[in-house]
Design an enzyme around this catalytic site. Structure first.
Site, PDB file in Angstrom:
ATOM      1  N   GLY A 304       0.653  -1.173  -0.133  1.00 40.84           N
ATOM      2  CA  GLY A 304       0.112  -0.082  -0.007  1.00 40.84           C
ATOM      3  C   GLY A 304       1.037   1.427   0.016  1.00 40.84           C
ATOM      4  N   SER A 305       0.429   2.248   0.615  1.00 38.46           N
ATOM      5  CA  SER A 305       0.894   3.528   0.572  1.00 38.46           C
ATOM      6  C   SER A 305       2.248   3.786   1.186  1.00 38.46           C
ATOM      7  CB  SER A 305      -0.102   4.394   1.267  1.00 38.46           C
ATOM      8  OG  SER A 305      -1.189   4.713   0.586  1.00 38.46           O
TER       9      SER A 305
END
Length: 582
Positions: A304-305
């Site tokens: 993810g981020s």
């Protein structure tokens, strides 16, 4: 008859004589001579027979002596006594605290050919060994073999009780059993051994691959004290990490969790835990199957981020931007039938620190597009995110990536979708972002700064690392990392909330949440990464964010472990935590 014929008959009769009964015999072949000759022949036959029997029994006797002096026959589950007593070195933490050691024990065996009544033996043994498998034990006692294990590694009490039964045909053989004083605390790092005291997983397996198994095979480790194997982990820090990770399963109702603490200058692992876990003292326990998987090193996830940290570092290192650069994040990006938009979009032009703070997918995608596909792939390869991580643990998974990188792949990978890595190698790459740009292979063995410099590779410009420290500090103070802040320790980092892939599609109600952090940001000493797999407690919507699950895990680990690691907090004159200036 003519005269001549009578003369010939007389001559023929002259050649014979008569015996005692008047029977004619040939001259020279008397009765006494015949008897002596037959007697001599009989004696010769008897002598030959005796010699034959003597040779036969000598052969049998020689083979018996040979078998008696030879090693006993073994099978895969029956080891010679010297191998059963083979020593393993203690495994200790960096301060000498014992993580694994040998203790003496005994195992019960039977010699089926000496068993008189198998039913009676089974009945008596079941009074002591209440969980004895009746059918299997009876089958072993009735087998045609001369040796059968009945129960490995008895307690002293069990041995005493069985001895009191006075059962002929059974006995005990001394063995050594591996004991892990900390139980589950460092299970995935230390690993465990099998019933024959051979390493199966973790550092136990690593020790065997370094030559211990070969020495044991030739009997060179029997009853010999071996030098302890010292690990890099600090048992105090390890206990904290394990407590936090194990508690998060219930706190966030997740299916898995993990965390690690890494020295950014040496690559040493100070603590690492994965949950669910298992007890190495009982690796085949009822809950062991769920806990064998080391999610920190042997599972891959789309992070993810947290991957936006690497994308921004790539743009800064490539010279495509600086901290004062801006990117238009007003409109979604449409490419290949997909729409890229921001989760908390601001609908305006964002600066680089704002892209990091607000976790803008649009801004991050434009940075990756500015660098290009090949540059993006090469950068992640330099950081070790696309290759199998090298370390001592045998359980290390290979990252996954697209077979062919296209523009859509580069864009989605820029914000953490499309490439799956292990959490530990993500943390290792994160350490390179804040330690001056050096990628250092992680180790579970002690390593000095000088030794680390020999294996380190410069993957970022020092100025890029300086800028990334600023971004980590900025997001820690103003962005999604605020829930990980610990007063006085300048914790900074980046959260990542990724939808998981289920049946080939992204499921919006199943998240993998991670937080990549470092502290103290003024002079980073340690990287701490945590993750929570499918937490389900955020506002009842079944999709908890990393800021409310993974970040609090980091906060608890640092608040408890920082003093043990020797990191001193810094406060202003008014008692408030100092902000770092760059």
């Amino acid at each position: 008859m003519s005269f001549l014929s009578r003369i010939m008959v007389v001559k023929r009769r002259a050649h014979f004589s008569s015996d005692r009964k008047g029977r004619a015999v040939m001259p020279g072949k008397t009765f006494e001579g015949t008897r002596k000759r037959k007697s001599s022949q009989a004696r010769n036959r008897v002598g030959l027979l005796i010699a034959g029997f003597a040779a036969f029994y000598c052969l049998i006797g020689g083979r018996l002596v040979q078998y008696g002096m030879a090693m006993p026959e073994t099978t895969s589950s029956i080891l010679p006594a010297d191998r059963l007593m083979a020593s393993r070195p203690d495994i200790v933490d960096r301060n000498g605290e014992i993580l694994a050691t040998d203790i003496r024990t005994v195992s019960l065996f039977a010699e089926p050919h000496k068993i008189v009544d198998a039913d009676e033996v089974v009945e008596k043994l079941s009074t002591v060994l209440t969980d004895l498998d009746i059918r299997s034990t009876y089958s072993r006692l009735k087998s045609n073999s001369r040796f059968q294990w009945l129960r490995r590694q008895l307690t002293p009490k069990q041995q005493s009780q069985i001895l009191a039964l006075g059962i002929p045909g059974i006995g005990f053989r001394p063995e050594k059993r591996r004991f892990y004083p900390g139980g589950r605390t460092a299970a995935h790092i230390v690993g465990y051994v099998n019933i024959d005291n051979r390493g199966v997983a973790g550092m136990e397996r690593y020790v065997d691959t370094q030559g211990l198994a070969d020495l044991a095979a030739v009997g060179m480790t029997s009853n010999q004290p071996l030098e302890p194997v010292k690990l890099s982990i600090d048992l105090r820090v390890q206990a904290i990490v394990h407590d936090v990770v194990a508690a998060s399963i219930g706190k966030y109702n997740s299916i898995g969790a993990g965390a690690a603490v890494i020295d950014v200058h040496t690559g040493e692992i100070l603590g690492m835990a994965s949950a669910p876990d298992f007890d190495p003292n009982d690796p085949n326990g009822v809950d062991a199957e769920k806990g064998w998987m080391n999610r920190m090193t042997n599972s891959t996830f789309e992070m993810g981020s947290t991957f936006k940290s690497f994308t921004l570092a790539m743009g800064l290192d490539d010279g495509k931007m600086n901290l004062n650069s801006t990117f238009d994040a007003r409109f979604p990006i449409r490419i290949g039938g997909f729409t890229i938009k921001d989760f908390h979009g601001k609908g305006r032009v964002l600066s680089v620190p704002e892209i990091f703070q607000y976790s803008s997918n649009i801004g991050t995608a434009k940075i990756a597009d500015a660098v290009g596909i090949e540059g993006h792939k090469d950068f992640l390869t330099r950081l070790g995110l696309l290759t199998r991580m090298k370390t001592e643990l045998p359980e290390v998974a290979m990252p996954s990536q697209p077979r062919q990188w296209k523009k859509i792949n580069s864009i989605t990978i820029s914000f953490g979708h499309g490439v799956s890595t292990t959490p530990l190698q993500t943390a290792v790459a994160g350490a390179a972002l804040v330690n001056g740009g050096k990628l250092i292979e992680p180790t579970f063995l002690p390593r000095t700064q000088d030794e680390a410099d020999l294996v380190a590779s410069q993957v970022l410009k020092p100025t890029t690392s300086r800028d990334m420290r600023y971004l980590f500090e900025w997001n820690g103070a103003n962005g999604s990392g605020r829930n990980a802040r610990v007063a006085g320790f300048d914790v900074g980092g980046k959260t990542g909330t990724a939808d998981k892939v289920v049946n080939g599609r992204y499921a919006h109600d199943k998240n993998f949440n991670a937080f990549l952090s470092a502290f103290p940001m003024g002079d980073p000493q340690y990287v701490v990464l945590s993750f929570s797999d499918e937490p389900k407690t955020d506002k009842g919507n079944g999709a908890a964010l990393a800021a409310t699950s993974a970040a609090p895990m980091v906060k608890e680990i640092i608040s408890r472990a920082a003093p043990i690691l020797g990191v001193k907090p810094k406060f202003g004159n008014d008692g408030s935590a100092l902000l770092v200036s760059y």
